[in-house]
Design an enzyme around this catalytic site. Structure first.
Site, PDB file in Angstrom:
ATOM      1  N   ASP A  31     -25.436 -79.841 -19.767  1.00 51.61           N
ATOM      2  CA  ASP A  31     -24.655 -78.615 -19.789  1.00 51.61           C
ATOM      3  C   ASP A  31     -23.361 -78.879 -19.030  1.00 51.61           C
ATOM      4  OD1 ASP A  31     -24.142 -75.688 -19.939  1.00 51.61           O
ATOM      5  OD2 ASP A  31     -24.431 -75.837 -17.775  1.00 51.61           O
ATOM      6  N   ASP A  65     -20.603 -76.402 -17.664  1.00 56.84           N
ATOM      7  CA  ASP A  65     -20.169 -75.580 -16.535  1.00 56.84           C
ATOM      8  C   ASP A  65     -21.314 -75.267 -15.578  1.00 56.84           C
ATOM      9  OD1 ASP A  65     -17.464 -75.291 -17.501  1.00 56.84           O
ATOM     10  OD2 ASP A  65     -18.321 -74.028 -19.069  1.00 56.84           O
ATOM     11  N   GLN A  95     -19.545 -72.015 -25.645  1.00 57.65           N
ATOM     12  CA  GLN A  95     -18.147 -71.700 -25.381  1.00 57.65           C
ATOM     13  C   GLN A  95     -17.790 -70.394 -26.083  1.00 57.65           C
ATOM     14  OE1 GLN A  95     -15.919 -73.271 -23.292  1.00 57.65           O
ATOM     15  NE2 GLN A  95     -17.715 -74.420 -22.587  1.00 57.65           N
ATOM     16  N   CYS A 139     -20.591 -74.655 -28.890  1.00 56.75           N
ATOM     17  CA  CYS A 139     -20.935 -73.475 -29.679  1.00 56.75           C
ATOM     18  C   CYS A 139     -19.892 -72.403 -29.380  1.00 56.75           C
ATOM     19  CB  CYS A 139     -22.339 -72.954 -29.349  1.00 56.75           C
ATOM     20  SG  CYS A 139     -22.661 -71.350 -30.145  1.00 56.75           S
ATOM     21  N   CYS A 142     -26.044 -67.261 -34.292  1.00 55.35           N
ATOM     22  CA  CYS A 142     -26.023 -68.624 -34.827  1.00 55.35           C
ATOM     23  C   CYS A 142     -27.281 -69.360 -34.376  1.00 55.35           C
ATOM     24  CB  CYS A 142     -24.773 -69.358 -34.336  1.00 55.35           C
ATOM     25  SG  CYS A 142     -24.772 -69.583 -32.534  1.00 55.35           S
ATOM     26  N   LYS A 176     -27.118 -71.837 -27.117  1.00 62.55           N
ATOM     27  CA  LYS A 176     -28.311 -71.922 -26.278  1.00 62.55           C
ATOM     28  C   LYS A 176     -28.730 -70.521 -25.833  1.00 62.55           C
ATOM     29  CE  LYS A 176     -25.999 -74.712 -23.621  1.00 62.55           C
ATOM     30  NZ  LYS A 176     -25.577 -75.575 -22.490  1.00 62.55           N
ATOM     31  N   ASP A 235     -28.092 -75.572 -15.745  1.00 64.24           N
ATOM     32  CA  ASP A 235     -28.199 -74.757 -14.541  1.00 64.24           C
ATOM     33  C   ASP A 235     -28.749 -73.357 -14.789  1.00 64.24           C
ATOM     34  OD1 ASP A 235     -25.864 -74.081 -15.950  1.00 64.24           O
ATOM     35  OD2 ASP A 235     -24.906 -73.295 -14.145  1.00 64.24           O
TER      36      ASP A 235
END
Length: 207
Positions: free
Chosen positions: A14, A16, A58, A95, A110, A114, A139
């Site tokens: 991941d 961020d 995103q 994404c 979609c 995630k 995280d």
């Protein structure tokens, strides 16, 4: 399906909060900084057989915060950051969707956002990865669930970003760690142990 020599395991990362400092909706390469332990983690992964793939929601695209094209600059900067650690970024999967957004066609459900596993499954096909030997590190529990659904083992970096703890089988991490470096140490050690084969593992237990 038989495992072939070109099916390598991967570590899915991941972005961020796990790999980078968590700056909401940031697509400015100048503001991209490693999260604590991430640089050291990449140095360790650079010496491992794992392919490295960033998988990141995103939704800022769907919310009109930035254009999808801005992610090209983010990927280029990630590649430079990986190279400085001696590592290779094999793929970056984004994404851009969010059903709560307003920019069409991204404001929709979609299979890649995630906790859906779509980004991992697509990378698995395109890079010919062995997902059963791969790991997802994130995280929040959406990262954990995405990894579990894809058939990987998932590790949660508990840095305070998960606020909606839910006890469900798909959201149970294999391990909980403090940062990416701690996760990477465990992954590399576990891979080395399992690569020794059943007989070697039995001999270790019997000693």
């Amino acid at each position: 399906m038989n495992r072939t020599s070109n099916q390598r395991p991967a570590v899915f990362l991941d972005k961020d909060g796990t790999l980078l400092e968590n700056i909401p909706y940031n697509v400015d390469p100048a503001k991209m900084r490693f999260a604590p332990g991430a640089g050291e983690a990449l140095e360790l992964l650079a010496r491992s057989p794992f392919r490295l793939v960033v998988v990141s929601n995103q939704g800022g695209v769907a919310h009109g915060r930035f254009a999808q094209e801005a992610l090209h600059g983010v990927e280029r900067q990630l590649r430079r950051m990986f190279e400085r650690c001696g590592a290779t970024l094999d793929a970056a999967c984004w994404c851009p969707h969010d059903p709560a957004g307003h920019v069409m066609p991204y404001a929709s459900a979609c299979l890649c956002r995630k906790p859906q596993p779509g980004m991992l499954l697509r990378a698995g096909r395109e890079l010919r990865l062995d997902l059963t030997r791969s790991w997802m590190v994130g995280d929040i529990l959406n990262d954990v669930e995405a990894g579990n659904r894809a058939g990987c083992r998932s590790v949660l970096v508990d840095c305070g970003n998960e606020t909606e703890w839910q006890s469900a089988p798909r959201r149970l991490p294999y391990a909980i760690v403090a940062n990416l470096y701690e996760a990477t140490q465990m992954i590399v050690e576990r891979h080395a142990y399992e690569s020794r084969g059943p007989r070697a593992m039995c001999e270790t237990v019997l000693r």
